[in-house]
Design a protein around this motif. Sequence first.
Motif, PDB file in Angstrom:
ATOM      1  N   GLU A  34     -18.720 -10.102   8.892  1.00  0.00           N
ATOM      2  CA  GLU A  34     -18.489 -11.119   7.789  1.00  0.00           C
ATOM      3  C   GLU A  34     -17.856 -12.383   8.545  1.00  0.00           C
ATOM      4  O   GLU A  34     -18.014 -13.483   8.262  1.00  0.00           O
ATOM      5  N   LEU A  35     -17.362 -12.341   9.752  1.00  0.00           N
ATOM      6  CA  LEU A  35     -16.736 -13.621  10.614  1.00  0.00           C
ATOM      7  C   LEU A  35     -18.170 -14.249  10.770  1.00  0.00           C
ATOM      8  O   LEU A  35     -17.941 -15.400  10.974  1.00  0.00           O
ATOM      9  N   VAL A  36     -19.125 -13.642  11.313  1.00  0.00           N
ATOM     10  CA  VAL A  36     -20.301 -14.342  11.591  1.00  0.00           C
ATOM     11  C   VAL A  36     -20.901 -14.934  10.246  1.00  0.00           C
ATOM     12  O   VAL A  36     -21.390 -16.280  10.410  1.00  0.00           O
ATOM     13  N   ARG A  37     -20.732 -14.578   9.153  1.00  0.00           N
ATOM     14  CA  ARG A  37     -20.989 -14.925   7.897  1.00  0.00           C
ATOM     15  C   ARG A  37     -20.335 -16.435   7.595  1.00  0.00           C
ATOM     16  O   ARG A  37     -20.892 -17.031   7.465  1.00  0.00           O
ATOM     17  N   GLU A  70     -14.476 -12.341  19.481  1.00  0.00           N
ATOM     18  CA  GLU A  70     -15.355 -11.651  20.402  1.00  0.00           C
ATOM     19  C   GLU A  70     -16.899 -11.521  19.906  1.00  0.00           C
ATOM     20  O   GLU A  70     -17.851 -11.278  20.743  1.00  0.00           O
ATOM     21  N   ARG A  71     -17.153 -11.758  18.573  1.00  0.00           N
ATOM     22  CA  ARG A  71     -18.487 -11.714  18.192  1.00  0.00           C
ATOM     23  C   ARG A  71     -19.069 -13.045  17.472  1.00  0.00           C
ATOM     24  O   ARG A  71     -20.179 -13.040  17.022  1.00  0.00           O
ATOM     25  N   VAL A  72     -18.353 -14.099  17.860  1.00  0.00           N
ATOM     26  CA  VAL A  72     -18.756 -15.486  17.302  1.00  0.00           C
ATOM     27  C   VAL A  72     -18.778 -16.309  18.439  1.00  0.00           C
ATOM     28  O   VAL A  72     -18.670 -16.166  19.501  1.00  0.00           O
ATOM     29  N   LEU A 228      -6.940  -5.790  11.874  1.00  0.00           N
ATOM     30  CA  LEU A 228      -7.729  -5.591  10.667  1.00  0.00           C
ATOM     31  C   LEU A 228      -7.126  -6.428   9.524  1.00  0.00           C
ATOM     32  O   LEU A 228      -8.144  -7.037   8.784  1.00  0.00           O
ATOM     33  N   ASN A 229      -5.876  -6.293   9.313  1.00  0.00           N
ATOM     34  CA  ASN A 229      -5.118  -6.930   8.225  1.00  0.00           C
ATOM     35  C   ASN A 229      -5.426  -8.458   8.081  1.00  0.00           C
ATOM     36  O   ASN A 229      -5.487  -9.156   6.986  1.00  0.00           O
ATOM     37  N   ILE A 230      -5.161  -9.247   9.438  1.00  0.00           N
ATOM     38  CA  ILE A 230      -5.216 -10.435   9.512  1.00  0.00           C
ATOM     39  C   ILE A 230      -6.800 -11.120   9.268  1.00  0.00           C
ATOM     40  O   ILE A 230      -7.010 -11.923   8.494  1.00  0.00           O
ATOM     41  N   VAL A 231      -7.698 -10.339   9.989  1.00  0.00           N
ATOM     42  CA  VAL A 231      -8.923 -10.701   9.751  1.00  0.00           C
ATOM     43  C   VAL A 231      -9.535 -10.612   8.282  1.00  0.00           C
ATOM     44  O   VAL A 231     -10.011 -11.383   7.645  1.00  0.00           O
TER      45      VAL A 231
END
Length: 273
Positions: A34-37, A70-72, A228-231
Amino acid sequence: MSDVVEESKFVSKQVDSKLGNKKYLKELQRLHVELVRLQEWVVHTGAKVCIVLEGRDGAGKGGTIKAITERVSPRVFRVVALPAPTEREKSQMYFQRDMPHFPAAGEVVIFDRSWYNRAGVERVMGFCTEAQAQEFLTTVPSVERAIVHSGVILIKYWLDVSPEEQTRRLENRIEDERKVWKLSPMDLESYRRWYDYSRARDDMLAKTDIDVAPWYVVRSDDKKRARLNIVSHLLSLIPYEPVARAKVKLPKRQKSDGYRDPECACMLVPERF
């Protein structure tokens, strides 16, 4: 003050059981997609996102930032962690040194601590006068309204750690040579002044929790749950949508036309593993 802040009452009461690593990694992988999106949407639309992370030493800001980034792409997601102000910066308007780091179109900027240093460490440790701290708290709402009205999505998190968990984490920094760099004399003095920081935090949240940029309090005794809650919460606040992607297929490599790998005269790294 917003409902989120009122409900927390700054008591880090987490569920008894820690989140298992297998479930954590599975959920984090889903959120990374979702962060990549989100990243693609930010670049495509020219959106400007600014995330402020505040909290005591050991509250988990660094781990949270790593989980987000870490994945963006670091060209889209920029992390700002400013050092102590120089003598020149001390003479400037207080917000001046932060402003060059605000996001431009197509950027997400994460502040690992921020202009709120004045309401926290500077106030508690005597690096500014009480009058300067109060002037800052009075000014912040107007400045942040201007930031938001300029088109920036401004999101502020306070990571709330209990005194017991903070003690455990800081003791771990003392014992673990991989983390010893994280503990400074200033951190030790901040640890001693727990209740001075509590009073400063309460005042800061009460005076700077505004409708266009509210504070969100995150219980962070369980680091994995907090990340997880923050993201997931961050993603829920930004109206991003999937951006259409062109279908990608690897092309055929060109023919070698007689090329051969040369005998390498370079120094090779010893293969010890």
